[in-house]
Design an enzyme around this catalytic site. Structure first.
Site, PDB file in Angstrom:
ATOM      1  N   VAL A   1      21.298   6.550  49.646  1.00 27.35           N
ATOM      2  CA  VAL A   1      19.884   5.826  50.378  1.00 27.35           C
ATOM      3  C   VAL A   1      18.917   6.029  50.186  1.00 27.35           C
ATOM      4  CG1 VAL A   1      20.855   5.877  52.574  1.00 27.35           C
ATOM      5  CG2 VAL A   1      19.384   7.745  52.191  1.00 27.35           C
TER       6      VAL A   1
ATOM      7  N   GLY B   1      15.280  11.469  43.822  1.00 33.56           N
ATOM      8  CA  GLY B   1      14.293  11.962  43.158  1.00 33.56           C
ATOM      9  C   GLY B   1      14.611  12.366  42.090  1.00 33.56           C
TER      10      GLY B   1
ATOM     11  N   VAL C   1      20.332  11.692  47.981  1.00 35.78           N
ATOM     12  CA  VAL C   1      20.572  11.454  49.204  1.00 35.78           C
ATOM     13  C   VAL C   1      21.519  10.492  48.932  1.00 35.78           C
ATOM     14  CG1 VAL C   1      18.775  11.375  51.213  1.00 35.78           C
ATOM     15  CG2 VAL C   1      17.882  12.178  48.968  1.00 35.78           C
TER      16      VAL C   1
ATOM     17  N   ASP D   1       3.381  17.769  47.272  1.00 35.71           N
ATOM     18  CA  ASP D   1       3.925  16.975  46.588  1.00 35.71           C
ATOM     19  C   ASP D   1       4.246  15.515  47.534  1.00 35.71           C
ATOM     20  OD1 ASP D   1       4.697  14.913  44.493  1.00 35.71           O
ATOM     21  OD2 ASP D   1       7.065  15.352  44.818  1.00 35.71           O
TER      22      ASP D   1
HETATM   23  P1  ADP Z   1      13.338  14.571  44.941  1.00 37.04           P
HETATM   24  O1  ADP Z   1      12.961  15.939  45.175  1.00 37.04           O
HETATM   25  O2  ADP Z   1      14.800  14.418  44.195  1.00 37.04           O
HETATM   26  O3  ADP Z   1      12.102  13.756  44.512  1.00 37.04           O
HETATM   27  P2  ADP Z   1      13.213  13.827  48.453  1.00 37.04           P
HETATM   28  O4  ADP Z   1      13.839  15.278  49.011  1.00 37.04           O
HETATM   29  O5  ADP Z   1      11.735  12.901  48.495  1.00 37.04           O
HETATM   30  O6  ADP Z   1      13.840  13.870  46.780  1.00 37.04           O
HETATM   31  O7  ADP Z   1      14.476  12.320  48.388  1.00 37.04           O
HETATM   32  C1  ADP Z   1      14.168  11.220  47.930  1.00 37.04           C
HETATM   33  C2  ADP Z   1      14.633   9.626  48.432  1.00 37.04           C
HETATM   34  O8  ADP Z   1      15.833   9.752  49.232  1.00 37.04           O
HETATM   35  C3  ADP Z   1      13.577   9.413  49.749  1.00 37.04           C
HETATM   36  O9  ADP Z   1      12.396   9.267  48.776  1.00 37.04           O
HETATM   37  C4  ADP Z   1      14.059   9.134  50.769  1.00 37.04           C
HETATM   38  O10 ADP Z   1      13.612   7.417  50.184  1.00 37.04           O
HETATM   39  C5  ADP Z   1      15.577   9.520  50.630  1.00 37.04           C
HETATM   40  N1  ADP Z   1      15.322  10.550  52.117  1.00 37.04           N
HETATM   41  C6  ADP Z   1      14.792  11.376  51.314  1.00 37.04           C
HETATM   42  N2  ADP Z   1      15.312  12.688  52.594  1.00 37.04           N
HETATM   43  C7  ADP Z   1      15.818  11.640  53.380  1.00 37.04           C
HETATM   44  C8  ADP Z   1      16.359  11.657  55.259  1.00 37.04           C
HETATM   45  N3  ADP Z   1      16.684  12.600  55.686  1.00 37.04           N
HETATM   46  N4  ADP Z   1      16.738  10.181  55.515  1.00 37.04           N
HETATM   47  C9  ADP Z   1      16.664   9.433  54.395  1.00 37.04           C
HETATM   48  N5  ADP Z   1      16.649   8.956  53.759  1.00 37.04           N
HETATM   49  C10 ADP Z   1      15.808  10.069  52.760  1.00 37.04           C
HETATM   50 MG    MG Z   2      10.455  13.053  46.614  1.00 34.14          MG
END
Ligand code: ADP
Ligand code: MG
Length: 325
Positions: free
Chosen positions: A10, A13, A18, A128
């Protein structure tokens, strides 16, 4: 991880991939973030990660994504979160030209500022903030991705390469060694403007272009508006382009003065002139969000409850479920 059925990817990053998944026992849909680029050889390494530490401290707020479990399996770290439908970046892109109403923007921002006030009061800042790190389900928005979150007085030198440049505060661009939670407030000014226009406010192509875009909107800083910034710029031989700036209403002609004045104060050059999250919640733009609940003998204050800890013999796991009772 055998207690979950993985469904589909989904999100992706810089630090994690994720996946949505289902807890086989409870049927709960969750989001599993698999940390990439690194092996985790010990459990200590996992729980000492600033993302994990800060999430454990913050996860009880209704507008901060809930961390359910931390799992280390075969030297891979998985963070299990409550599942959210999409992120704000996806929501903005999906809108096309259909702008959000002022009430919708107010509703999103009120929730995010609540989460930020909670976080900043506990001595943490996010570092961030961007639409992709704000998760949305129905009308609820939650702060996510605490990978860059730090304690304000952690004593560690702060790195400069945080946040995508579009939402990066000027003191970070100018390599100030001591930035504060005011960088989150800058990012929120840019995000709030983007919610109104569905376009990024400062879409720089690189560091220099980013500064140019900022100057062209809020005008070049002066000895009056940001003396410290001018000193930082001199220290790195940077010369600001001279630009007068424009009124925010040029970008958002049909937006109220309360909203544009709030965005303008959040996007102040001088971090000390930006309002704190707690002050923002008192801004006239949010007055509509407050109403007095008539007293009722049956009304009891909402309480948070902590659910029990899970352990598993084969994998190191902690359960951190917290929800409104
Ligand atoms: P990174 O630290 O690599 O940037 P993130 O935690 O920002 O990773 O997660 C990347 C993407 O995954 C987010 O922009 C979002 O679209 C999706 N995502 C992250 N956490 C969730 C969640 N709890 N439920 C649904 N989608 C999520
Ligand atoms: Mg992120």
């Amino acid at each position: 991880m055998e207690k979950y059925w993985v469904i589909q990817k989904v999100g992706e990053g810089t630090f994690g991939s994720v996946w949505s998944a289902i807890n086989k026992q409870t049927g709960e849909v969750v989001a599993v973030k698999q940390m990439k680029n690194k092996k985790y050889h010990s459990w200590e390494e996992c729980i000492n990660l600033s993302e994990v530490k800060s999430l454990i401290k913050m996860s009880s707020h209704p507008n901060i994504v809930k961390l359910r479990e931390v799992i280390r399996e075969h030297d891979i770290l998985y963070l299990v979160f409550e599942y959210m439908e999409c992120n704000l970046h996806q929501l903005i892109r999906k809108r096309g030209r259909r702008v959000f109403s002022e009430d919708e923007v107010r509703n999103w921002c009120f929730q995010v500022f609540h989460a930020l006030a909670y976080m900043h009061q506990r001595g943490y800042f996010h570092r961030d903030l961007k639409p992709a790190n704000l998760l949305v389900s129905n009308n609820v928005i939650k702060l996510a991705d605490f990978g860059s979150a730090r304690k304000i007085n952690s004593g560690q030198p702060f790195t400069q390469n945080i946040t995508t440049p579009w939402y990066r505060a000027p003191e970070v661009m100018l390599k100030s060694p001591t930035y504060t939670s005011a960088i989150d407030m800058w990012a929120m000014g840019a995000i709030m403007a983007e919610l109104f226009t569905l376009r990024p406010l400062f879409p720089g192509l690189n560091g220099a272009d980013q500064m140019y875009k900022i100057c062209s909107v809020i005008g070049t800083p002066t000895d009056n508006s940001w003396p410290h910034g001018l000193r930082l710029a001199r220290g790195m031989n940077y010369q600001f382009p001279y630009l007068p700036g424009v009124h925010m209403s040029i970008f958002m002609p049909s937006v109220s003065d309360d909203a544009t004045s709030l965005i303008r104060s959040l996007c102040s050059w001088d971090p000390f002139k930006r309002p704190t999250a707690a002050q923002v919640l008192q801004h006239p733009f949010f007055h509509k969000c407050y109403y007095v609940i008539p007293p009722s003998p049956r009304t009891t204050p909402a309480a948070y409850c902590q659910q029990n800890t899970n352990t598993n013999k084969n994998t190191a796991v902690i359960g951190i479920q917290a929800g409104i009772c």
